[in-house]
Scaffold this motif. Structure first.
Motif, PDB file in Angstrom:
ATOM      1  N   LEU A  61       0.865  -1.171   0.000  1.00 37.98           N
ATOM      2  CA  LEU A  61       0.000   0.000   0.000  1.00 37.98           C
ATOM      3  C   LEU A  61       0.906   1.227   0.000  1.00 37.98           C
ATOM      4  CD1 LEU A  61      -2.846   1.246   0.198  1.00 37.98           C
ATOM      5  CD2 LEU A  61      -2.531   1.257   2.689  1.00 37.98           C
ATOM      6  N   CYS A  62       0.763   2.057  -1.013  1.00 39.10           N
ATOM      7  CA  CYS A  62       1.589   3.250  -1.158  1.00 39.10           C
ATOM      8  C   CYS A  62       0.785   4.484  -0.751  1.00 39.10           C
ATOM      9  CB  CYS A  62       2.065   3.385  -2.599  1.00 39.10           C
ATOM     10  SG  CYS A  62       3.139   2.031  -3.101  1.00 39.10           S
ATOM     11  N   VAL A  63       1.489   5.450  -0.195  1.00 39.98           N
ATOM     12  CA  VAL A  63       0.846   6.669   0.300  1.00 39.98           C
ATOM     13  C   VAL A  63       1.667   7.868  -0.149  1.00 39.98           C
ATOM     14  CG1 VAL A  63      -0.019   7.888   2.339  1.00 39.98           C
ATOM     15  CG2 VAL A  63       0.146   5.386   2.376  1.00 39.98           C
ATOM     16  N   THR A  64       0.964   8.915  -0.558  1.00 42.36           N
ATOM     17  CA  THR A  64       1.615  10.165  -0.931  1.00 42.36           C
ATOM     18  C   THR A  64       0.728  11.324  -0.487  1.00 42.36           C
ATOM     19  OG1 THR A  64       2.731  11.325  -2.725  1.00 42.36           O
ATOM     20  CG2 THR A  64       0.621  10.342  -3.255  1.00 42.36           C
ATOM     21  N   LEU A  65       1.335  12.477  -0.291  1.00 40.53           N
ATOM     22  CA  LEU A  65       0.561  13.682   0.022  1.00 40.53           C
ATOM     23  C   LEU A  65      -0.107  14.203  -1.252  1.00 40.53           C
ATOM     24  CD1 LEU A  65       2.822  15.908   2.327  1.00 40.53           C
ATOM     25  CD2 LEU A  65       0.693  14.769   2.953  1.00 40.53           C
ATOM     26  N   THR A  66      -1.296  14.720  -1.097  1.00 36.57           N
ATOM     27  CA  THR A  66      -1.944  15.422  -2.201  1.00 36.57           C
ATOM     28  C   THR A  66      -1.434  16.863  -2.211  1.00 36.57           C
ATOM     29  OG1 THR A  66      -3.762  16.165  -0.804  1.00 36.57           O
ATOM     30  CG2 THR A  66      -4.048  14.025  -1.946  1.00 36.57           C
ATOM     31  N   ASP A  67      -1.821  17.620  -3.221  1.00 40.33           N
ATOM     32  CA  ASP A  67      -1.462  19.043  -3.247  1.00 40.33           C
ATOM     33  C   ASP A  67      -2.025  19.753  -2.017  1.00 40.33           C
ATOM     34  OD1 ASP A  67      -0.127  18.679  -5.629  1.00 40.33           O
ATOM     35  OD2 ASP A  67      -1.760  19.446  -6.878  1.00 40.33           O
ATOM     36  N   GLN A  68      -3.227  19.354  -1.616  1.00 40.82           N
ATOM     37  CA  GLN A  68      -3.856  19.945  -0.429  1.00 40.82           C
ATOM     38  C   GLN A  68      -3.054  19.601   0.836  1.00 40.82           C
ATOM     39  OE1 GLN A  68      -8.023  18.973  -0.065  1.00 40.82           O
ATOM     40  NE2 GLN A  68      -8.157  19.772   2.014  1.00 40.82           N
ATOM     41  N   GLY A  69      -2.554  18.375   0.919  1.00 36.60           N
ATOM     42  CA  GLY A  69      -1.722  17.974   2.052  1.00 36.60           C
ATOM     43  C   GLY A  69      -0.410  18.735   2.087  1.00 36.60           C
ATOM     44  N   GLU A  70       0.188  18.922   0.925  1.00 34.15           N
ATOM     45  CA  GLU A  70       1.432  19.708   0.826  1.00 34.15           C
ATOM     46  C   GLU A  70       1.189  21.144   1.279  1.00 34.15           C
ATOM     47  OE1 GLU A  70       4.580  19.118  -1.042  1.00 34.15           O
ATOM     48  OE2 GLU A  70       4.211  17.036  -1.596  1.00 34.15           O
ATOM     49  N   ALA A  71       0.082  21.714   0.828  1.00 40.41           N
ATOM     50  CA  ALA A  71      -0.246  23.099   1.184  1.00 40.41           C
ATOM     51  C   ALA A  71      -0.486  23.231   2.687  1.00 40.41           C
ATOM     52  CB  ALA A  71      -1.467  23.570   0.395  1.00 40.41           C
ATOM     53  N   LEU A  72      -1.145  22.247   3.279  1.00 36.33           N
ATOM     54  CA  LEU A  72      -1.395  22.289   4.724  1.00 36.33           C
ATOM     55  C   LEU A  72      -0.076  22.246   5.487  1.00 36.33           C
ATOM     56  CD1 LEU A  72      -3.372  22.267   7.114  1.00 36.33           C
ATOM     57  CD2 LEU A  72      -3.326  19.771   6.972  1.00 36.33           C
ATOM     58  N   PHE A  73       0.822  21.364   5.088  1.00 34.31           N
ATOM     59  CA  PHE A  73       2.124  21.306   5.741  1.00 34.31           C
ATOM     60  C   PHE A  73       2.824  22.660   5.646  1.00 34.31           C
ATOM     61  CE2 PHE A  73       6.674  20.920   5.854  1.00 34.31           C
ATOM     62  CZ  PHE A  73       6.888  20.121   6.963  1.00 34.31           C
ATOM     63  N   GLU A 120       4.798  28.017  11.957  1.00 36.65           N
ATOM     64  CA  GLU A 120       4.398  28.053  13.367  1.00 36.65           C
ATOM     65  C   GLU A 120       5.002  26.873  14.130  1.00 36.65           C
ATOM     66  OE1 GLU A 120       2.972  29.333  16.938  1.00 36.65           O
ATOM     67  OE2 GLU A 120       3.052  30.445  15.042  1.00 36.65           O
ATOM     68  N   MET A 121       5.062  25.714  13.498  1.00 39.75           N
ATOM     69  CA  MET A 121       5.682  24.556  14.151  1.00 39.75           C
ATOM     70  C   MET A 121       7.156  24.845  14.446  1.00 39.75           C
ATOM     71  SD  MET A 121       3.434  22.369  14.776  1.00 39.75           S
ATOM     72  CE  MET A 121       2.913  20.709  14.479  1.00 39.75           C
ATOM     73  N   VAL A 122       7.858  25.422  13.491  1.00 42.17           N
ATOM     74  CA  VAL A 122       9.267  25.764  13.687  1.00 42.17           C
ATOM     75  C   VAL A 122       9.406  26.778  14.821  1.00 42.17           C
ATOM     76  CG1 VAL A 122      11.260  26.934  12.625  1.00 42.17           C
ATOM     77  CG2 VAL A 122      10.007  25.174  11.352  1.00 42.17           C
ATOM     78  N   ARG A 123       8.503  27.743  14.886  1.00 41.01           N
ATOM     79  CA  ARG A 123       8.535  28.727  15.979  1.00 41.01           C
ATOM     80  C   ARG A 123       8.403  28.032  17.336  1.00 41.01           C
ATOM     81  NH1 ARG A 123       6.436  32.291  12.463  1.00 41.01           N
ATOM     82  NH2 ARG A 123       4.258  31.722  12.701  1.00 41.01           N
ATOM     83  N   GLN A 124       7.548  27.046  17.410  1.00 42.57           N
ATOM     84  CA  GLN A 124       7.364  26.335  18.672  1.00 42.57           C
ATOM     85  C   GLN A 124       8.615  25.526  19.035  1.00 42.57           C
ATOM     86  OE1 GLN A 124       4.976  27.078  20.725  1.00 42.57           O
ATOM     87  NE2 GLN A 124       4.153  28.422  19.146  1.00 42.57           N
ATOM     88  N   TYR A 125       9.238  24.896  18.045  1.00 41.26           N
ATOM     89  CA  TYR A 125      10.489  24.189  18.315  1.00 41.26           C
ATOM     90  C   TYR A 125      11.550  25.161  18.823  1.00 41.26           C
ATOM     91  CZ  TYR A 125       9.155  19.687  16.346  1.00 41.26           C
ATOM     92  OH  TYR A 125       8.553  18.474  16.121  1.00 41.26           O
ATOM     93  N   LYS A 126      11.604  26.342  18.241  1.00 39.47           N
ATOM     94  CA  LYS A 126      12.576  27.353  18.683  1.00 39.47           C
ATOM     95  C   LYS A 126      12.278  27.814  20.102  1.00 39.47           C
ATOM     96  CE  LYS A 126      14.053  28.959  14.187  1.00 39.47           C
ATOM     97  NZ  LYS A 126      14.040  30.019  13.185  1.00 39.47           N
ATOM     98  N   ARG A 127      11.004  27.909  20.466  1.00 35.55           N
ATOM     99  CA  ARG A 127      10.632  28.276  21.842  1.00 35.55           C
ATOM    100  C   ARG A 127      11.151  27.237  22.835  1.00 35.55           C
ATOM    101  NH1 ARG A 127       4.696  28.858  22.995  1.00 35.55           N
ATOM    102  NH2 ARG A 127       5.501  29.217  25.069  1.00 35.55           N
ATOM    103  N   ILE A 128      10.966  25.971  22.490  1.00 39.82           N
ATOM    104  CA  ILE A 128      11.459  24.901  23.370  1.00 39.82           C
ATOM    105  C   ILE A 128      12.973  25.000  23.510  1.00 39.82           C
ATOM    106  CG2 ILE A 128      11.785  22.399  23.582  1.00 39.82           C
ATOM    107  CD1 ILE A 128       9.014  22.094  22.180  1.00 39.82           C
TER     108      ILE A 128
END
Length: 144
Positions: free
Chosen positions: A92-104, A110-118
């Motif tokens: 079973l193969c899995v890939t991100l859709t364009d919508q998934g890429e855009a969400l990431f 913001e995720m990187v900002r939180q890592y920097k806060r830690i």
């Protein structure tokens, strides 16, 4: 009376809960679970554009039976695409859709900002030491 031995596994779980406190508000804002985010992140950050489900389960630290439900929901929301190669229907193969890429992409700053806060709260040296120690723990091999 002897003192109880500190529990490494409990300390790791408590530290994880503390760290996740930095990320859960963002995940909640986007309606994602921690497992869904890990799947999206692994797919986005993998050098390959497609991963097999067993490989994805290992990378995202999700049990294979649980991954099935995660993938069903992500596919239903248009974030991933799943398929079986014609040459091997067992895979079973899995890939991100364009919508998934855009969400990431939308969430990653913001995720990187939180890592920097830690990292900032721990201090650079402590953060570096923590990451090195965690890698050593990951490399431990219990006796079979």
């Amino acid at each position: 009376m002897s003192r109880p031995t500190p529990s490494l596994t409990l300390a790791l779980l408590q530290a994880r809960e503390s760290a996740m406190g930095f990320f859960r508000p963002l995940l909640n804002r986007y309606g994602l679970t921690e497992q869904q985010w890990r799947v999206i992140r692994m797919l986005k950050q993998s050098p390959k554009s497609t991963l097999e489900s067993r490989e994805l389960a290992d990378l995202a630290c999700i049990l294979r039976p649980s991954l099935t439900g995660v993938l069903v929901r992500l596919e239903r929301n248009g974030l991933v695409r799943r398929w079986k190669p014609e040459t091997d229907q067992r895979r079973l193969c899995v890939t991100l859709t364009d919508q998934g890429e855009a969400l990431f992409d939308e969430m990653s700053d913001e995720m990187v900002r939180q890592y920097k806060r830690i990292q900032q709260e721990l201090g650079d040296d402590n953060f570096k030491t923590l990451m090195q120690l965690l890698r050593k723990v990951q490399d431990l091999h219990p006796e079979e």
